[in-house]
Design a protein around this motif. Sequence first.
Motif, PDB file in Angstrom:
ATOM      1  N   TRP A 242      -0.287   1.425  11.219  1.00  0.00           N
ATOM      2  CA  TRP A 242       1.074   1.969  11.091  1.00  0.00           C
ATOM      3  C   TRP A 242       1.464   2.229   9.645  1.00  0.00           C
ATOM      4  O   TRP A 242       1.196   1.416   8.766  1.00  0.00           O
ATOM      5  N   SER A 243       2.115   3.361   9.426  1.00  0.00           N
ATOM      6  CA  SER A 243       2.682   3.724   8.125  1.00  0.00           C
ATOM      7  C   SER A 243       4.036   4.378   8.360  1.00  0.00           C
ATOM      8  O   SER A 243       4.298   4.901   9.442  1.00  0.00           O
TER       9      SER A 243
ATOM     10  N   ASN B 178      -3.113   6.593  -3.519  1.00  0.00           N
ATOM     11  CA  ASN B 178      -2.782   5.295  -2.930  1.00  0.00           C
ATOM     12  C   ASN B 178      -2.728   4.242  -4.026  1.00  0.00           C
ATOM     13  O   ASN B 178      -3.658   4.109  -4.811  1.00  0.00           O
TER      14      ASN B 178
ATOM     15  N   GLN C  38       0.850  -1.180   0.000  1.00  0.00           N
ATOM     16  CA  GLN C  38       0.000   0.000   0.000  1.00  0.00           C
ATOM     17  C   GLN C  38       0.893   1.239   0.000  1.00  0.00           C
ATOM     18  O   GLN C  38       1.075   1.882   1.025  1.00  0.00           O
TER      19      GLN C  38
ATOM     20  N   TYR D 271       1.845   5.099  -1.106  1.00  0.00           N
ATOM     21  CA  TYR D 271       1.127   6.319  -1.438  1.00  0.00           C
ATOM     22  C   TYR D 271       2.129   7.416  -1.776  1.00  0.00           C
ATOM     23  O   TYR D 271       3.255   7.419  -1.279  1.00  0.00           O
TER      24      TYR D 271
ATOM     25  N   GLY E 274       5.041   7.305   0.962  1.00  0.00           N
ATOM     26  CA  GLY E 274       4.888   6.500   2.168  1.00  0.00           C
ATOM     27  C   GLY E 274       4.479   5.078   1.859  1.00  0.00           C
ATOM     28  O   GLY E 274       4.148   4.733   0.728  1.00  0.00           O
ATOM     29  N   TYR E 275       4.501   4.260   2.903  1.00  0.00           N
ATOM     30  CA  TYR E 275       4.156   2.848   2.799  1.00  0.00           C
ATOM     31  C   TYR E 275       3.298   2.474   3.998  1.00  0.00           C
ATOM     32  O   TYR E 275       3.675   2.728   5.141  1.00  0.00           O
ATOM     33  N   VAL E 276       2.136   1.870   3.748  1.00  0.00           N
ATOM     34  CA  VAL E 276       1.242   1.426   4.804  1.00  0.00           C
ATOM     35  C   VAL E 276       1.678   0.030   5.237  1.00  0.00           C
ATOM     36  O   VAL E 276       1.654  -0.907   4.452  1.00  0.00           O
TER      37      VAL E 276
END
Length: 168
Positions: free
Chosen positions: A56-57, A167, A20, A22, A49-51
């Motif tokens: 938490w990300s 996303n 995931q 974004y 970013g990364y989920v």
Amino acid sequence: MKKTLLTLAFMLTTMLASAQFYVGGGVGYSTAEVGDVESTAFSITPEVGYVIDNNWSVGAVLGFEDQENVGKTFAIEPYVRYTFLKAGGFSLFADGAVAFGTVKPEDGDNSTIWSVGIKPGVSYKINNNFSVCAHVGWLGHTDLDEAGEATSIEMSGNNLEFSVYYNF
């Protein structure tokens, strides 16, 4: 050795297939007049970013600001985001961030700036791919070389930041 490499490749492919990621960021423009001095500022803050899971990300923001009669600032701000409340498309979160950067005043030498703190925020998921995010406030410490340092708690409209995310 071959089996180990194939296993690692399979694990990486599985992670990326369900990843995931974004990307997004914000753009800012402001004008201010203090006494006889009028100042205009422009900023751009791309973000990636990364989920990791539902709560938490991790991510990073690159920041660039050019403020007339003041100078230019460039910074990188990695963060860890914890989402503590979800209701429908809305989420409340807090980013734990560490920022490092340089400030180049119009007159004078470069200065180094760093900060560490927490930025609360809210996001709204428009659909599966797009979301909007707003940070409001800052609880942390900032140090700007010889210019000084500040520990502050700010919760006002003066430090409201909006971003749009895509996303994957």
